[in-house]
Design a protein around this motif. Structure first.
Motif, PDB file in Angstrom:
ATOM      1  N   PHE A   3      33.986  57.821  28.178  1.00  0.00           N
ATOM      2  CA  PHE A   3      34.625  58.015  29.617  1.00  0.00           C
ATOM      3  C   PHE A   3      35.276  56.646  29.448  1.00  0.00           C
ATOM      4  CE2 PHE A   3      35.601  57.194  33.439  1.00  0.00           C
ATOM      5  CZ  PHE A   3      35.988  58.389  34.048  1.00  0.00           C
ATOM      6  N   THR A   4      36.580  56.416  29.473  1.00  0.00           N
ATOM      7  CA  THR A   4      37.412  54.889  29.447  1.00  0.00           C
ATOM      8  C   THR A   4      38.187  54.418  31.063  1.00  0.00           C
ATOM      9  OG1 THR A   4      38.210  55.672  27.054  1.00  0.00           O
ATOM     10  CG2 THR A   4      38.974  53.822  28.064  1.00  0.00           C
ATOM     11  N   VAL A   5      37.661  53.547  31.017  1.00  0.00           N
ATOM     12  CA  VAL A   5      38.509  52.631  32.380  1.00  0.00           C
ATOM     13  C   VAL A   5      39.434  51.592  32.058  1.00  0.00           C
ATOM     14  CG1 VAL A   5      37.877  52.216  35.067  1.00  0.00           C
ATOM     15  CG2 VAL A   5      36.618  53.416  33.896  1.00  0.00           C
ATOM     16  N   ALA A   6      40.563  51.823  32.062  1.00  0.00           N
ATOM     17  CA  ALA A   6      41.391  50.905  32.142  1.00  0.00           C
ATOM     18  C   ALA A   6      42.003  50.146  32.797  1.00  0.00           C
ATOM     19  CB  ALA A   6      43.165  51.034  31.358  1.00  0.00           C
ATOM     20  N   ILE A   7      41.263  48.977  32.667  1.00  0.00           N
ATOM     21  CA  ILE A   7      41.834  47.805  34.103  1.00  0.00           C
ATOM     22  C   ILE A   7      43.268  46.739  33.628  1.00  0.00           C
ATOM     23  CG2 ILE A   7      41.074  46.375  35.897  1.00  0.00           C
ATOM     24  CD1 ILE A   7      38.996  47.927  35.259  1.00  0.00           C
ATOM     25  N   ASP A   8      44.134  46.806  34.347  1.00  0.00           N
ATOM     26  CA  ASP A   8      45.378  45.572  33.963  1.00  0.00           C
ATOM     27  C   ASP A   8      45.537  45.000  34.742  1.00  0.00           C
ATOM     28  OD1 ASP A   8      45.911  46.147  30.606  1.00  0.00           O
ATOM     29  OD2 ASP A   8      46.358  47.831  31.311  1.00  0.00           O
ATOM     30  N   GLY A   9      45.944  43.537  34.845  1.00  0.00           N
ATOM     31  CA  GLY A   9      46.336  42.788  35.603  1.00  0.00           C
ATOM     32  C   GLY A   9      46.680  40.836  35.685  1.00  0.00           C
ATOM     33  N   PRO A  10      47.298  40.866  35.783  1.00  0.00           N
ATOM     34  CA  PRO A  10      47.406  38.893  35.660  1.00  0.00           C
ATOM     35  C   PRO A  10      46.106  38.678  35.750  1.00  0.00           C
ATOM     36  CG  PRO A  10      48.422  39.779  38.443  1.00  0.00           C
ATOM     37  CD  PRO A  10      47.739  40.696  37.223  1.00  0.00           C
ATOM     38  N   ALA A  11      46.188  36.808  36.062  1.00  0.00           N
ATOM     39  CA  ALA A  11      45.281  36.130  35.256  1.00  0.00           C
ATOM     40  C   ALA A  11      44.570  35.987  36.911  1.00  0.00           C
ATOM     41  CB  ALA A  11      45.642  34.839  34.960  1.00  0.00           C
ATOM     42  N   ALA A  12      43.031  35.676  36.973  1.00  0.00           N
ATOM     43  CA  ALA A  12      42.493  35.330  38.061  1.00  0.00           C
ATOM     44  C   ALA A  12      42.895  36.593  40.054  1.00  0.00           C
ATOM     45  CB  ALA A  12      43.537  33.626  38.797  1.00  0.00           C
ATOM     46  N   SER A  13      43.523  37.899  39.074  1.00  0.00           N
ATOM     47  CA  SER A  13      43.451  38.858  39.909  1.00  0.00           C
ATOM     48  C   SER A  13      42.522  39.379  40.828  1.00  0.00           C
ATOM     49  CB  SER A  13      44.512  39.944  39.199  1.00  0.00           C
ATOM     50  OG  SER A  13      43.777  40.242  38.064  1.00  0.00           O
ATOM     51  N   GLY A  14      40.940  39.058  39.827  1.00  0.00           N
ATOM     52  CA  GLY A  14      39.626  39.480  39.922  1.00  0.00           C
ATOM     53  C   GLY A  14      39.554  41.076  39.545  1.00  0.00           C
ATOM     54  N   LYS A  15      40.857  41.280  38.504  1.00  0.00           N
ATOM     55  CA  LYS A  15      39.670  41.913  37.154  1.00  0.00           C
ATOM     56  C   LYS A  15      38.657  41.595  36.466  1.00  0.00           C
ATOM     57  CE  LYS A  15      43.101  40.911  33.362  1.00  0.00           C
ATOM     58  NZ  LYS A  15      42.766  39.160  33.892  1.00  0.00           N
ATOM     59  N   GLY A  16      38.002  40.600  35.907  1.00  0.00           N
ATOM     60  CA  GLY A  16      36.851  40.847  35.213  1.00  0.00           C
ATOM     61  C   GLY A  16      35.736  40.864  36.425  1.00  0.00           C
ATOM     62  N   THR A  17      35.863  40.387  36.888  1.00  0.00           N
ATOM     63  CA  THR A  17      34.851  40.654  38.211  1.00  0.00           C
ATOM     64  C   THR A  17      34.729  42.485  38.574  1.00  0.00           C
ATOM     65  OG1 THR A  17      35.391  38.753  38.819  1.00  0.00           O
ATOM     66  CG2 THR A  17      33.504  40.049  40.920  1.00  0.00           C
ATOM     67  N   ILE A  18      35.327  43.108  39.136  1.00  0.00           N
ATOM     68  CA  ILE A  18      35.716  44.308  39.503  1.00  0.00           C
ATOM     69  C   ILE A  18      34.794  45.095  38.126  1.00  0.00           C
ATOM     70  CG2 ILE A  18      37.323  45.300  40.022  1.00  0.00           C
ATOM     71  CD1 ILE A  18      38.940  44.023  41.535  1.00  0.00           C
ATOM     72  N   SER A  19      35.906  44.905  37.377  1.00  0.00           N
ATOM     73  CA  SER A  19      35.448  45.420  35.663  1.00  0.00           C
ATOM     74  C   SER A  19      34.094  44.983  35.397  1.00  0.00           C
ATOM     75  CB  SER A  19      36.371  44.688  34.922  1.00  0.00           C
ATOM     76  OG  SER A  19      37.846  44.968  34.742  1.00  0.00           O
ATOM     77  N   LYS A  20      33.585  44.413  35.132  1.00  0.00           N
ATOM     78  CA  LYS A  20      32.309  43.833  35.679  1.00  0.00           C
ATOM     79  C   LYS A  20      30.627  44.917  36.079  1.00  0.00           C
ATOM     80  CE  LYS A  20      32.339  39.358  33.955  1.00  0.00           C
ATOM     81  NZ  LYS A  20      32.651  38.206  34.765  1.00  0.00           N
ATOM     82  N   ARG A  21      31.689  44.955  37.264  1.00  0.00           N
ATOM     83  CA  ARG A  21      30.915  45.481  38.227  1.00  0.00           C
ATOM     84  C   ARG A  21      30.715  46.804  38.078  1.00  0.00           C
ATOM     85  NH1 ARG A  21      31.571  42.018  43.831  1.00  0.00           N
ATOM     86  NH2 ARG A  21      30.363  44.136  44.820  1.00  0.00           N
ATOM     87  N   ILE A  22      31.950  47.451  37.747  1.00  0.00           N
ATOM     88  CA  ILE A  22      32.188  48.698  37.872  1.00  0.00           C
ATOM     89  C   ILE A  22      31.362  49.800  36.201  1.00  0.00           C
ATOM     90  CG2 ILE A  22      33.539  51.162  36.908  1.00  0.00           C
ATOM     91  CD1 ILE A  22      35.620  49.677  38.219  1.00  0.00           C
ATOM     92  N   ALA A  23      31.268  48.139  35.598  1.00  0.00           N
ATOM     93  CA  ALA A  23      30.566  48.697  34.388  1.00  0.00           C
ATOM     94  C   ALA A  23      29.142  48.900  34.489  1.00  0.00           C
ATOM     95  CB  ALA A  23      30.833  47.830  33.064  1.00  0.00           C
ATOM     96  N   ASN A  24      28.302  47.746  35.392  1.00  0.00           N
ATOM     97  CA  ASN A  24      27.388  47.387  35.911  1.00  0.00           C
ATOM     98  C   ASN A  24      26.924  48.829  36.506  1.00  0.00           C
ATOM     99  OD1 ASN A  24      24.983  45.428  34.976  1.00  0.00           O
ATOM    100  ND2 ASN A  24      25.394  44.654  37.790  1.00  0.00           N
ATOM    101  N   PHE A  25      27.581  49.848  37.207  1.00  0.00           N
ATOM    102  CA  PHE A  25      27.274  50.335  38.381  1.00  0.00           C
ATOM    103  C   PHE A  25      27.153  51.676  38.049  1.00  0.00           C
ATOM    104  CE2 PHE A  25      28.482  54.083  40.824  1.00  0.00           C
ATOM    105  CZ  PHE A  25      27.231  53.823  42.591  1.00  0.00           C
TER     106      PHE A  25
END
Ligand code: DC
Length: 202
Positions: A3-25
């Motif tokens: 199952f693949t979740v693709a997350i894109d966006g500009p720098a400092a948009s919060g995508k890293g934090t959001i991605s890590k929390r999704i992966a963790n969940f």
């Protein structure tokens, strides 16, 4: 199960934090693809040719110090413009996206180029001002001589380079779910993302 979740966006948009929390969940594997370009950028600063740096890429490199500093950010942005580098990194990222048990990848071209058939795509963004404030706060923790106007100017120039480059520019995929963290908190964005994923990932 894959199952693949693709997350894109500009720098400092919060995508890293959001991605890590999704992966963790969901207990998915997580790949911060910006780190790949940072490692390659760092290695070119020591004199290595970009494609040699790609060939020698090793997961331990993601823990190298200084990967988030300004000099490395600029070098990463330069190597990210190189079509041969992007092509050479394609299979590594695709292979990761097919990991058993699910994978979250974040970057600039995940939903558009790396994983166009991802199960879910998100585009995370926020106003320039909000993103620069976030980046300023983060950098101030390590360096108290940092100036907000410089952070804002660097962010704008990096955005422009990522958006204007010919190969795999930053674009929102037409089938991506937009998460604008200008007004929506990171917590609320994570909640929304988890709901969206849960509706298709059973
Ligand atoms: O997300 P980041 O700031 O760590 O990314 C570092 C640089 O790499 C940035 O200039 C954008 C670029 N990048 C890219 O071109 N494609 C990706 N998939 C991820 C990052």
């Amino acid at each position: 199960m894959k199952f693949t979740v693709a997350i894109d966006g500009p720098a400092a948009s919060g995508k890293g934090t959001i991605s890590k929390r999704i992966a963790n969940f969901f207990k998915f594997s997580y790949l911060d693809t910006g780190m790949i370009y940072r490692v390659i950028g760092l290695k070119t600063l020591t004199g290595l040719e970009p494609l040699d740096a790609v060939a020698g890429l090793n997961e331990n490199d993601f823990n190298l110090p200084n990967l988030r500093n300004e000099e490395v950010s600029k070098a990463a942005s330069m190597v990210a413009k190189n079509p041969a580098v992007r092509e050479a990194l394609l299979e590594y990222q695709r292979h990761f996206s097919r990991r058993e048990g699910g994978a979250v990848l974040d970057g600039r071209d995940i939903g558009t180029v790396i994983c166009p058939a991802a199960d879910i795509k998100f585009f995370v963004t926020a106003s320039e001002e909000v993103r620069a404030k976030r980046r300023f706060k983060e950098l101030s923790l390590r360096n108290n001589g940092i100036v907000f106007e410089t952070v804002l100017a660097d962010l704008k120039s990096r955005d422009q380079e990522d958006t204007d480059r010919a190969t795999s520019p930053l674009r929102m995929s037409a089938d991506a779910v937009l998460l604008d963290t200008t007004k929506l908190s990171i917590d609320a964005s994570v909640e929304t993302a988890i709901e969206v994923i849960s509706s298709v990932y059973k």
